[in-house]
Scaffold this active site. Sequence first.
Site, PDB file in Angstrom:
ATOM      1  N   LEU A  93      41.403  33.447  14.539  1.00 20.00           N
ATOM      2  CA  LEU A  93      40.087  33.763  13.996  1.00 20.00           C
ATOM      3  C   LEU A  93      40.071  35.133  13.319  1.00 20.00           C
ATOM      4  CD1 LEU A  93      37.844  32.529  16.953  1.00 20.00           C
ATOM      5  CD2 LEU A  93      38.282  31.348  14.787  1.00 20.00           C
ATOM      6  N   LEU A 142      43.902  30.857  17.716  1.00 18.58           N
ATOM      7  CA  LEU A 142      43.592  29.479  17.356  1.00 18.58           C
ATOM      8  C   LEU A 142      44.698  28.849  16.520  1.00 18.58           C
ATOM      9  CD1 LEU A 142      41.495  27.215  17.562  1.00 18.58           C
ATOM     10  CD2 LEU A 142      40.346  28.176  15.554  1.00 18.58           C
ATOM     11  N   ASP A 173      40.524  29.235  23.177  1.00 20.17           N
ATOM     12  CA  ASP A 173      39.889  28.239  22.320  1.00 20.17           C
ATOM     13  C   ASP A 173      40.885  27.129  21.995  1.00 20.17           C
ATOM     14  OD1 ASP A 173      41.632  29.438  20.479  1.00 20.17           O
ATOM     15  OD2 ASP A 173      40.065  30.618  19.526  1.00 20.17           O
TER      16      ASP A 173
END
Length: 287
Positions: A93, A142, A173
């Site tokens: 991210l 991610l 995540d």
Amino acid sequence: KERKVIDDARDQPLDKRVRFSLRLLESDSTYKDIVVRKKDGFTQILLSTRSTYNNTLNREVMNEVKSALEIAAVDDSKFVLLSVVGSVFCCGLDFDIIVKHLKYNRKRASVKLEDTIKNFVNFFIVFMKPVIVSVKGPAIGLGASILPLCDVVWANEKAWFQTPYTRFGQSPDGCSTITFPKIMGRAAANEMLINGWKMNAQEACDKVLVSQVFWSETFTQEVMVRIQITSCNSFVLENSKALVCYNMNVELKQANERECEVLKKIWASAQGMEYMLKYVQNKIDAF
């Protein structure tokens, strides 16, 4: 020659003409942060971010990838090859952009970010066609946690993998709270998700995060040689994947829901915002 191709398409059944038209439309489409190449039998999606640094993921990048997958899901592609332009796979991210949005309206921005990430990850969970990934260079956050949601992952010898969420002031995540313990065991998963263990390509192969590692000099050629499922029947491929994923999808969706809910709480909190600001202000460019 172009006229002949168009005429040939008109002679095909309706469903084939629709897929043919989608392929032409996609070939003419212009993306800002990805490159989409329609090959014979498959779609290649390459991260090539212009709006972010080191292929980090913001809302625009994730939406473009999702858009390309949506088209590949209904055209005549038998599978998707996910790769990159350059020597960095994906650095997770984009916290610079996240902090920028959160500064103005923490609560509203955190809801939008949660929704984008949840939909992005869910699309990998439910995508019916096989997804093959070729990883060059670092896969962080991610960019690493999404890999077990794909079907085959190949890496070059210079690839490395890290999920240093605690350093970012974030929680895991990409369903990694489920997939990492399942594929590499709880102890190794905790080293990755809590301690931020930096795993090299061979270690990732040993822990089954990737399936094979190839020399950097011949990596692209090795990947293309091993793509043999172009000759397989697409109906058989999709149903084979459905069988493999049948028992996992509900669990993965629930994990994605939980992970995104915790992220939203962190982003909406003053403490979480403070930690992210500190990270963004003090981070050192390691590339």
